[in-house]
Structure formats: C-alpha cells, structure tokens
Write a protein that holds these residues in place. Structure first.
Motif, short mmCIF file in Angstrom:
data_model
loop_
_atom_site.label_atom_id
_atom_site.label_comp_id
_atom_site.label_asym_id
_atom_site.label_seq_id
_atom_site.Cartn_x
_atom_site.Cartn_y
_atom_site.Cartn_z
N MET A 256 -3.98 2.16 -10.03
CA MET A 256 -4.23 2.55 -8.66
C MET A 256 -2.96 2.39 -7.84
O MET A 256 -2.21 1.46 -8.05
CB MET A 256 -5.31 1.67 -8.05
N LEU A 257 -2.79 3.29 -6.90
CA LEU A 257 -1.65 3.23 -5.99
C LEU A 257 -2.14 3.23 -4.55
O LEU A 257 -3.13 3.86 -4.22
CB LEU A 257 -0.74 4.45 -6.19
N ALA A 258 -1.42 2.53 -3.70
CA ALA A 258 -1.67 2.60 -2.27
C ALA A 258 -0.96 3.85 -1.73
O ALA A 258 -0.06 4.39 -2.37
CB ALA A 258 -1.13 1.35 -1.59
N ASN A 259 -1.36 4.30 -0.56
CA ASN A 259 -0.72 5.46 0.06
C ASN A 259 0.78 5.30 0.16
O ASN A 259 1.54 6.25 -0.01
CB ASN A 259 -1.30 5.72 1.44
N GLU A 260 1.23 4.06 0.43
CA GLU A 260 2.66 3.79 0.59
C GLU A 260 3.43 3.98 -0.71
O GLU A 260 4.65 4.06 -0.71
CB GLU A 260 2.89 2.36 1.09
N GLN A 261 2.74 4.01 -1.83
CA GLN A 261 3.39 4.11 -3.12
C GLN A 261 3.50 5.55 -3.63
O GLN A 261 3.91 5.77 -4.75
CB GLN A 261 2.64 3.25 -4.14
N VAL A 262 3.13 6.48 -2.78
CA VAL A 262 3.19 7.89 -3.16
C VAL A 262 4.26 8.57 -2.31
O VAL A 262 4.25 8.48 -1.08
CB VAL A 262 1.83 8.59 -2.96
N ASN A 263 5.20 9.24 -2.96
CA ASN A 263 6.24 9.99 -2.25
C ASN A 263 5.62 11.17 -1.52
O ASN A 263 4.52 11.62 -1.85
CB ASN A 263 7.30 10.50 -3.23
N ARG A 264 6.34 11.70 -0.56
CA ARG A 264 5.83 12.83 0.23
C ARG A 264 5.52 14.05 -0.62
O ARG A 264 4.69 14.87 -0.28
CB ARG A 264 6.82 13.20 1.32
N ASP A 265 6.22 14.19 -1.75
CA ASP A 265 5.97 15.35 -2.60
C ASP A 265 4.83 15.13 -3.59
O ASP A 265 4.57 15.94 -4.46
CB ASP A 265 7.24 15.77 -3.35
N GLY A 266 4.11 13.98 -3.45
CA GLY A 266 2.95 13.71 -4.30
C GLY A 266 3.26 13.05 -5.62
O GLY A 266 2.42 13.00 -6.51
N THR A 267 4.49 12.53 -5.77
CA THR A 267 4.86 11.84 -7.01
C THR A 267 4.85 10.33 -6.78
O THR A 267 4.93 9.85 -5.65
CB THR A 267 6.26 12.27 -7.49
N CYS A 268 4.76 9.59 -7.87
CA CYS A 268 4.78 8.13 -7.83
C CYS A 268 6.16 7.65 -7.39
O CYS A 268 7.17 8.15 -7.85
CB CYS A 268 4.44 7.59 -9.22
N THR B 177 6.28 11.55 -12.15
CA THR B 177 4.83 11.51 -12.39
C THR B 177 4.06 12.00 -11.17
O THR B 177 4.18 11.43 -10.09
CB THR B 177 4.38 10.08 -12.74
N GLN B 178 3.28 13.04 -11.33
CA GLN B 178 2.45 13.58 -10.25
C GLN B 178 1.23 12.67 -10.06
O GLN B 178 0.58 12.28 -11.02
CB GLN B 178 2.00 15.00 -10.59
N VAL B 179 0.93 12.33 -8.82
CA VAL B 179 -0.20 11.47 -8.49
C VAL B 179 -1.41 12.34 -8.19
O VAL B 179 -1.30 13.32 -7.45
CB VAL B 179 0.13 10.57 -7.29
N THR B 180 -2.54 11.98 -8.75
CA THR B 180 -3.79 12.69 -8.47
C THR B 180 -4.81 11.70 -7.93
O THR B 180 -4.82 10.53 -8.29
CB THR B 180 -4.36 13.37 -9.73
N GLN B 181 -5.68 12.19 -7.07
CA GLN B 181 -6.72 11.34 -6.50
C GLN B 181 -7.97 11.42 -7.36
O GLN B 181 -8.42 12.50 -7.73
CB GLN B 181 -7.03 11.78 -5.07
N ARG B 182 -8.53 10.24 -7.67
CA ARG B 182 -9.76 10.17 -8.45
C ARG B 182 -10.72 9.17 -7.82
O ARG B 182 -10.31 8.27 -7.12
CB ARG B 182 -9.46 9.69 -9.87
N SER B 183 -11.99 9.33 -8.11
CA SER B 183 -12.99 8.38 -7.64
C SER B 183 -12.86 7.09 -8.44
O SER B 183 -12.47 7.10 -9.60
CB SER B 183 -14.40 8.93 -7.84
N SER B 184 -13.19 5.99 -7.80
CA SER B 184 -13.12 4.70 -8.45
C SER B 184 -14.41 3.93 -8.18
O SER B 184 -14.96 3.99 -7.09
CB SER B 184 -11.93 3.89 -7.93
N THR B 185 -14.87 3.20 -9.17
CA THR B 185 -16.08 2.40 -8.99
C THR B 185 -15.75 0.96 -8.67
O THR B 185 -16.62 0.12 -8.61
CB THR B 185 -16.94 2.44 -10.27
#
Length: 105
Positions: A1-13, A19-27
C-alpha cells in the motif's frame, strides 16, 4: 500500500519510478494512530533514505498537537464543558460551539 504522498504526479511509485501505481480495494481496517503517535513521530526522526518533505507530510498526517483543556460555560447556567484547544487565545472570541456524539465507538 502507498499513501498519496508516495505517488508521483505521473502515477508512478516515488521509490520505483518505472512502476505504475494502480488503485485497488482493500479489506484492511483502520488503526487508531493516536495511541501510537509518540512512537510514529519518533520514527520520523531518522529518515532511512526518505526525503525530508515526505517525513514532514507524515508528521503532519500523524497530527499530534500540544494543547490544553479549557472550560466553556453552557447557555443558561447549565454548567460547563471542557474543550481541547491548541490555540487558547482564540477562545475569547468564540460565540458558537458544535458538539456531535459518535454512535460508532
């Protein structure tokens, strides 16, 4: 899991720039971080390679505040209620207070 602050503006880690970051549901559940605020803040002292701006964002997210409890009088002499504030100098001009009761906890 990454916080918003850990994602570059272009959507990479921000660590692995390719590495492209994708949003997923978490339980996973939520943790009451206030119980661990001191420990969490102590961990932001040694960066371990983290940029200072990220550490500052984490400190702000933890949000531990120094303050004090001050009594406020209730209307019509119904007693008083103690409120926590980090800015006691602003209470003098307070004309309104709202209070909510949580049924969740």
């Amino acid at each position: 899991m990454l916080a918003n602050e850990q994602v570059n503006r272009d959507g990479t880690c921000f660590i692995h720039d390719q590495t492209q970051v994708t949003q997923r549901s978490s339980t996973s559940g939520f943790v009451a971080i206030t119980k661990y605020a001191e420990e969490l803040l102590a961990g932001t002292g040694s960066s371990g390679g983290w940029p200072e701006n990220i550490l500052e964002m984490q400190r702000n997210w933890i949000g531990r505040s120094e303050g004090r409890g001050d009594p406020l009088s209730l209307a019509e002499g119904a007693g008083d209620i103690t409120v926590f504030t980090t800015r006691p100098d602003t209470l003098f001009g307070a004309t309104f207070m709202s209070m909510a009761r949580s049924t969740r906890w």
